[in-house]
Design a protein around this motif. Structure first.
Motif, PDB file in Angstrom:
ATOM      1  N   GLN A 268      59.523  39.404  52.503  1.00  0.00           N
ATOM      2  CA  GLN A 268      58.476  39.785  51.558  1.00  0.00           C
ATOM      3  C   GLN A 268      57.063  39.548  52.089  1.00  0.00           C
ATOM      4  O   GLN A 268      56.110  40.163  51.598  1.00  0.00           O
ATOM      5  CB  GLN A 268      58.656  38.990  50.250  1.00  0.00           C
ATOM      6  CG  GLN A 268      60.012  39.168  49.586  1.00  0.00           C
ATOM      7  CD  GLN A 268      60.146  40.505  48.886  1.00  0.00           C
ATOM      8  OE1 GLN A 268      59.178  41.075  48.414  1.00  0.00           O
ATOM      9  NE2 GLN A 268      61.372  41.011  48.816  1.00  0.00           N
TER      10      GLN A 268
ATOM     11  N   GLN B 178      50.411  43.257  53.154  1.00  0.00           N
ATOM     12  CA  GLN B 178      50.519  44.420  52.281  1.00  0.00           C
ATOM     13  C   GLN B 178      49.173  44.902  51.753  1.00  0.00           C
ATOM     14  O   GLN B 178      49.090  45.979  51.155  1.00  0.00           O
ATOM     15  CB  GLN B 178      51.467  44.112  51.114  1.00  0.00           C
ATOM     16  CG  GLN B 178      52.895  43.838  51.566  1.00  0.00           C
ATOM     17  CD  GLN B 178      53.872  43.793  50.409  1.00  0.00           C
ATOM     18  OE1 GLN B 178      53.692  44.460  49.393  1.00  0.00           O
ATOM     19  NE2 GLN B 178      54.928  43.000  50.558  1.00  0.00           N
ATOM     20  N   ALA B 179      48.120  44.133  51.977  1.00  0.00           N
ATOM     21  CA  ALA B 179      46.782  44.556  51.544  1.00  0.00           C
ATOM     22  C   ALA B 179      46.059  45.359  52.625  1.00  0.00           C
ATOM     23  O   ALA B 179      44.953  45.844  52.401  1.00  0.00           O
ATOM     24  CB  ALA B 179      45.944  43.335  51.167  1.00  0.00           C
TER      25      ALA B 179
ATOM     26  N   GLY C 261      60.208  50.773  47.384  1.00  0.00           N
ATOM     27  CA  GLY C 261      60.144  49.316  47.347  1.00  0.00           C
ATOM     28  C   GLY C 261      60.995  48.675  48.431  1.00  0.00           C
ATOM     29  O   GLY C 261      61.706  49.349  49.187  1.00  0.00           O
TER      30      GLY C 261
ATOM     31  N   LEU D 264      54.791  51.159  50.589  1.00  0.00           N
ATOM     32  CA  LEU D 264      56.099  50.554  50.328  1.00  0.00           C
ATOM     33  C   LEU D 264      56.629  50.989  48.960  1.00  0.00           C
ATOM     34  O   LEU D 264      57.822  51.263  48.801  1.00  0.00           O
ATOM     35  CB  LEU D 264      55.995  49.029  50.395  1.00  0.00           C
ATOM     36  CG  LEU D 264      55.585  48.440  51.758  1.00  0.00           C
ATOM     37  CD1 LEU D 264      55.487  46.921  51.668  1.00  0.00           C
ATOM     38  CD2 LEU D 264      56.558  48.853  52.850  1.00  0.00           C
ATOM     39  N   ASN D 265      55.741  51.076  47.982  1.00  0.00           N
ATOM     40  CA  ASN D 265      56.156  51.551  46.657  1.00  0.00           C
ATOM     41  C   ASN D 265      56.621  53.000  46.718  1.00  0.00           C
ATOM     42  O   ASN D 265      57.596  53.388  46.060  1.00  0.00           O
ATOM     43  CB  ASN D 265      55.002  51.412  45.661  1.00  0.00           C
ATOM     44  CG  ASN D 265      54.714  49.963  45.298  1.00  0.00           C
ATOM     45  OD1 ASN D 265      55.574  49.097  45.464  1.00  0.00           O
ATOM     46  ND2 ASN D 265      53.515  49.691  44.816  1.00  0.00           N
TER      47      ASN D 265
ATOM     48  N   ARG E  76      46.753  51.374  50.578  1.00  0.00           N
ATOM     49  CA  ARG E  76      47.130  50.178  51.331  1.00  0.00           C
ATOM     50  C   ARG E  76      48.641  50.139  51.546  1.00  0.00           C
ATOM     51  O   ARG E  76      49.389  50.919  50.949  1.00  0.00           O
ATOM     52  CB  ARG E  76      46.626  48.928  50.611  1.00  0.00           C
ATOM     53  CG  ARG E  76      45.093  48.930  50.478  1.00  0.00           C
ATOM     54  CD  ARG E  76      44.544  47.707  49.772  1.00  0.00           C
ATOM     55  NE  ARG E  76      43.097  47.817  49.606  1.00  0.00           N
ATOM     56  CZ  ARG E  76      42.207  47.412  50.510  1.00  0.00           C
ATOM     57  NH1 ARG E  76      42.620  46.856  51.634  1.00  0.00           N
ATOM     58  NH2 ARG E  76      40.914  47.553  50.290  1.00  0.00           N
TER      59      ARG E  76
ATOM     60  N   TYR F 159      50.997  48.194  50.608  1.00  0.00           N
ATOM     61  CA  TYR F 159      51.885  47.984  49.458  1.00  0.00           C
ATOM     62  C   TYR F 159      52.138  49.289  48.702  1.00  0.00           C
ATOM     63  O   TYR F 159      53.220  49.493  48.130  1.00  0.00           O
ATOM     64  CB  TYR F 159      51.311  46.909  48.523  1.00  0.00           C
ATOM     65  CG  TYR F 159      50.212  47.368  47.597  1.00  0.00           C
ATOM     66  CD1 TYR F 159      50.501  47.892  46.340  1.00  0.00           C
ATOM     67  CD2 TYR F 159      48.879  47.282  47.983  1.00  0.00           C
ATOM     68  CE1 TYR F 159      49.494  48.316  45.492  1.00  0.00           C
ATOM     69  CE2 TYR F 159      47.865  47.705  47.143  1.00  0.00           C
ATOM     70  CZ  TYR F 159      48.170  48.218  45.895  1.00  0.00           C
ATOM     71  OH  TYR F 159      47.172  48.645  45.062  1.00  0.00           O
ATOM     72  N   GLU F 160      51.161  50.203  48.717  1.00  0.00           N
ATOM     73  CA  GLU F 160      51.344  51.490  48.044  1.00  0.00           C
ATOM     74  C   GLU F 160      52.327  52.374  48.812  1.00  0.00           C
ATOM     75  O   GLU F 160      53.101  53.131  48.211  1.00  0.00           O
ATOM     76  CB  GLU F 160      49.993  52.182  47.885  1.00  0.00           C
ATOM     77  CG  GLU F 160      49.061  51.450  46.922  1.00  0.00           C
ATOM     78  CD  GLU F 160      47.664  52.041  46.891  1.00  0.00           C
ATOM     79  OE1 GLU F 160      47.292  52.613  45.850  1.00  0.00           O
ATOM     80  OE2 GLU F 160      46.950  51.929  47.905  1.00  0.00           O
TER      81      GLU F 160
END
Length: 210
Positions: free
Chosen positions: A106, A111-112, A99, A94-95, A89, A91-92
């Motif tokens: 934000q 992000q899901a 980050g 972005l990590n 997804r 957010y992963e």
């Protein structure tokens, strides 16, 4: 008649030579019988590794298909291209890019959301996000009812938030709109060079032409 001692010696030498000759033939025949299986065995060992390489190549192809590649840019620590497992997804991604930066908005992105291969993920700053939200209220970014990007009013930065649309394709969309006027349907987007069915399938649910 008795043989002379000299003749007996000659006969003894001949018999001894014949005996040695017979033993030598027997030894060579025995060696040939032993070497033959070794030669055949060696041939089999040479062929066997070729048969074992094919499954490894197949496994390598399967591993490549299990990943998707995305471009993460904007307000992130390490913008760039990243490969993540299928089913990952936003957010992963972005990590993977280190980050969000301190000035990043934000909540602008969902992000899901599931990643798609070739997707571009643009993270706006809080200031950029505010501008985009205001533009959305007036129809510049999105259609107010369904949240889709309007091809007829979207800016370059807004178009770049779409999957598979980078700077070059965003410029092509703006040039097409300037030359041909408003889009009459979202399918008209495929008239632009570089945007074919594959890319269109990824972004068709995120765009509108009103």
């Amino acid at each position: 008649m008795m043989l002379k001692s000299g003749n007996r010696m000659i006969i003894s030498v001949i018999l001894a030579g014949m005996l040695l000759l017979c033993c030598g033939c027997t030894d060579r025949a025995s060696d040939a019988e032993v070497l033959l299986p070794e030669t055949v065995s060696g041939d089999l060992e040479t062929v066997q590794p070729d048969r074992e390489e094919k499954p490894a190549e197949k496994n390598s192809e399967t591993a490549e298909e299990a990943f998707c590649t995305v471009y993460v840019c904007g307000a992130v620590m390490s913008p760039g291209v990243y490969s993540l497992p299928q089913g990952s997804r936003i957010y992963e991604a972005l990590n993977a890019a280190g980050g969000l930066c301190a000035e990043a908005d934000q909540v602008f992105l969902n992000q899901a959301e599931l990643l798609t291969d070739g997707q571009q993920i643009y993270v706006p700053t809080e200031e950029e996000a505010e501008t985009l939200k205001q533009a959305g209220d007036t129809g510049t970014k999105t259609d107010a009812e369904d949240g889709k990007i309007n091809l007829n009013t979207a800016s370059r930065e807004e178009l770049m938030t779409l999957p598979g649309i980078g700077e070059a394709k965003a410029d092509s969309i703006l040039d097409y709109r300037k030359e041909h006027g408003r889009f009459t349907s979202i399918e008209e987007l495929m008239q632009i060079p570089g945007i074919k069915e594959g890319i269109f399938a990824k972004l068709k649910d995120s765009i509108t032409a009103v």
